[in-house]
Design an enzyme around this catalytic site. Structure first.
Site, mmCIF file in Angstrom:
data_model
loop_
_atom_site.group_PDB
_atom_site.id
_atom_site.type_symbol
_atom_site.label_atom_id
_atom_site.label_comp_id
_atom_site.label_asym_id
_atom_site.label_seq_id
_atom_site.Cartn_x
_atom_site.Cartn_y
_atom_site.Cartn_z
ATOM 1 N N ASN A 103 0.828 -1.212 0.000
ATOM 2 C CA ASN A 103 0.000 0.000 0.000
ATOM 3 C C ASN A 103 0.861 1.260 0.000
ATOM 4 O O ASN A 103 1.920 1.292 0.605
ATOM 5 C CB ASN A 103 -0.934 -0.003 1.214
ATOM 6 C CG ASN A 103 -1.902 -1.168 1.169
ATOM 7 O OD1 ASN A 103 -2.076 -1.775 0.120
ATOM 8 N ND2 ASN A 103 -2.509 -1.494 2.291
ATOM 9 N N HIS A 120 5.808 -0.561 -2.780
ATOM 10 C CA HIS A 120 5.324 0.206 -3.938
ATOM 11 C C HIS A 120 5.377 1.718 -3.721
ATOM 12 O O HIS A 120 4.701 2.458 -4.425
ATOM 13 C CB HIS A 120 3.898 -0.240 -4.300
ATOM 14 C CG HIS A 120 3.838 -1.657 -4.826
ATOM 15 N ND1 HIS A 120 2.671 -2.386 -4.899
ATOM 16 C CD2 HIS A 120 4.817 -2.468 -5.309
ATOM 17 C CE1 HIS A 120 2.946 -3.594 -5.411
ATOM 18 N NE2 HIS A 120 4.235 -3.669 -5.650
ATOM 19 N N ASN A 215 -8.750 -12.527 4.500
ATOM 20 C CA ASN A 215 -9.359 -11.945 3.298
ATOM 21 C C ASN A 215 -10.820 -12.398 3.257
ATOM 22 O O ASN A 215 -11.100 -13.560 3.564
ATOM 23 C CB ASN A 215 -8.603 -12.450 2.043
ATOM 24 C CG ASN A 215 -8.841 -11.584 0.818
ATOM 25 O OD1 ASN A 215 -9.964 -11.261 0.480
ATOM 26 N ND2 ASN A 215 -7.751 -11.205 0.169
ATOM 27 N N GLU A 217 -12.348 -12.969 0.638
ATOM 28 C CA GLU A 217 -12.470 -13.856 -0.525
ATOM 29 C C GLU A 217 -11.242 -14.732 -0.676
ATOM 30 O O GLU A 217 -10.178 -14.400 -0.173
ATOM 31 C CB GLU A 217 -12.618 -13.011 -1.798
ATOM 32 C CG GLU A 217 -13.968 -12.338 -1.879
ATOM 33 C CD GLU A 217 -14.039 -11.297 -2.987
ATOM 34 O OE1 GLU A 217 -13.231 -11.368 -3.922
ATOM 35 O OE2 GLU A 217 -14.907 -10.428 -2.872
HETATM 36 P P1 OAD Z 1 -6.223 -5.870 -4.957
HETATM 37 O O1 OAD Z 1 -7.260 -4.839 -5.275
HETATM 38 O O2 OAD Z 1 -5.679 -6.661 -6.098
HETATM 39 O O3 OAD Z 1 -6.797 -6.901 -3.881
HETATM 40 C C1 OAD Z 1 -7.441 -6.467 -2.736
HETATM 41 C C2 OAD Z 1 -7.787 -7.675 -1.894
HETATM 42 O O4 OAD Z 1 -8.355 -7.207 -0.691
HETATM 43 C C3 OAD Z 1 -8.796 -8.621 -2.542
HETATM 44 O O5 OAD Z 1 -8.313 -9.957 -2.442
HETATM 45 C C4 OAD Z 1 -10.059 -8.434 -1.671
HETATM 46 O O6 OAD Z 1 -10.828 -9.643 -1.540
HETATM 47 C C5 OAD Z 1 -9.449 -8.050 -0.343
HETATM 48 N N1 OAD Z 1 -10.330 -7.271 0.550
HETATM 49 C C6 OAD Z 1 -11.352 -6.444 0.236
HETATM 50 N N2 OAD Z 1 -11.888 -5.904 1.348
HETATM 51 C C7 OAD Z 1 -11.178 -6.389 2.401
HETATM 52 C C8 OAD Z 1 -11.226 -6.212 3.816
HETATM 53 N N3 OAD Z 1 -12.120 -5.384 4.391
HETATM 54 N N4 OAD Z 1 -10.336 -6.875 4.587
HETATM 55 C C9 OAD Z 1 -9.409 -7.696 4.033
HETATM 56 N N5 OAD Z 1 -9.318 -7.904 2.706
HETATM 57 C C10 OAD Z 1 -10.178 -7.267 1.892
HETATM 58 O O7 OAD Z 1 -5.058 -5.104 -4.153
HETATM 59 P P2 OAD Z 1 -3.559 -5.561 -3.894
HETATM 60 O O8 OAD Z 1 -3.446 -7.026 -3.708
HETATM 61 O O9 OAD Z 1 -3.011 -4.676 -2.854
HETATM 62 O O10 OAD Z 1 0.357 -1.994 -7.396
HETATM 63 O O11 OAD Z 1 -2.884 -5.173 -5.289
HETATM 64 C C11 OAD Z 1 -1.509 -5.336 -5.441
HETATM 65 C C12 OAD Z 1 -0.948 -4.216 -6.280
HETATM 66 O O12 OAD Z 1 -1.692 -4.110 -7.500
HETATM 67 C C13 OAD Z 1 -1.084 -2.831 -5.670
HETATM 68 O O13 OAD Z 1 -0.048 -2.520 -4.757
HETATM 69 C C14 OAD Z 1 -0.998 -1.952 -6.893
HETATM 70 C C15 OAD Z 1 -1.966 -2.709 -7.769
HETATM 71 O O14 OAD Z 1 -1.876 -2.480 -9.132
HETATM 72 C C16 OAD Z 1 0.952 -0.888 -7.855
HETATM 73 O O15 OAD Z 1 0.383 0.191 -7.870
HETATM 74 C C17 OAD Z 1 2.347 -1.088 -8.328
#
Ligand code: OAD
Length: 254
Positions: A103, A120, A215, A217
């Protein structure tokens, strides 16, 4: 009292010396920051390649800055949630505790976590692409359009990692080391599909850590995790902290 946590997870955390939390956008969802993927995700409304790459920035810096200035304003107005605060309390339970985050919202640090590795970047920082000088958010937001460097007049960019760019070397190296010595790795709120970051919880597991996922999901990591805890981090992490704090203080007494 019933608990969503297995005895195996609680035993691993009770005995752990080193715990590493690997966090993604879901960690901040309950603070009001949209995640990247999914139906309401950022990448469902905007094209990543038009906003988050150096070639997009060179082609249309005004558009990229318009988007980042808006994100900076949104993020400065939100607050850490109960999940961030539970991780702050958790750092007091273990001699070695680190957060490795994807994040850029700075919410772990604003909550009070001290050992945070940022894979990041951080949206609260900026730098000049010509001379490398840092620029504060106040400084860049006070300028209209594309902000320029007070020192050399070069173009300023947000200090975030864009697609196709290398991850910050020091943060990456420290993250790999932390994962390698972790007794427990908690993967929280990440889809686990963006590499190389997503390789880190797998590294922890290969090196012997107990891997637990938090998570609502399932993700590709769910199949390899030792434990999958289904639910939002703002609810799960405070409950996990309470259980672990109680069992660690109990095990210290006897
Ligand atoms: P994603 O948007 O890909 O995934 C978010 C995850 O959070 C999903 O698996 C959801 O199910 C979960 N989620 C949603 N609400 C939640 C909650 N209240 N508690 C826990 N989990 C929850 O985001 P990231 O995995 O962070 O990169 O994405 C990785 C990278 O892709 C980011 O850092 C960014 C993006 O493109 C860059 O900007 C380089």
């Amino acid at each position: 009292m019933s608990t969503p946590f297995s005895t195996r997870l609680l035993s691993a955390l009770t005995a752990a010396r080193c715990v590493v939390a690997f966090t993604g956008a879901g960690m901040s969802a309950e603070s009001g920051v949209p995640t990247f993927r999914g139906t309401d995700g950022i990448w469902s409304k905007f094209k990543a390649e038009e906003l988050a790459s150096m070639s997009a920035f060179m082609k249309n810096p005004a558009l990229v800055w318009e988007w980042y200035a808006e994100r900076k304003r949104v993020i400065s107005g939100i607050h850490p949630n109960a999940g961030h605060l539970a991780l702050v309390r958790m750092q007091g339970l273990f001699p070695d505790f680190a957060i490795v985050t994807q994040n850029i919202d700075n919410l772990h640090q604003r909550a009070g976590s001290t050992m945070v590795y940022e894979l990041h970047g951080n949206i609260e920082r900026n730098y000049c692409i010509k001379c490398g000088a840092p620029a504060s958010n106040d400084e860049v937001l006070a300028q209209h359009g594309v902000p320029t460097c007070a020192r050399c007049g070069g173009t300023i960019r947000p200090d975030v990692v864009w697609f196709g760019e290398m991850l910050p070397e020091d943060d990456w190296r420290h993250s790999e080391r932390a994962m390698s010595r972790a007794d427990v790795c908690l993967s929280i709120g990440t889809s686990g599909i963006v590499y190389p970051a997503a390789s880190l919880p797998l590294l922890a597991k290969q090196q012997g850590a107990f891997l637990a996922e938090v998570n609502p999901e399932r993700t590709p990591l769910s199949d390899v995790a030792d434990e999958v805890i289904t639910g939002p981090s703002g609810v799960i992490l405070p409950a996990l902290f309470d259980q672990v704090a109680a069992s660690r203080s109990h095990s210290l007494q006897y």
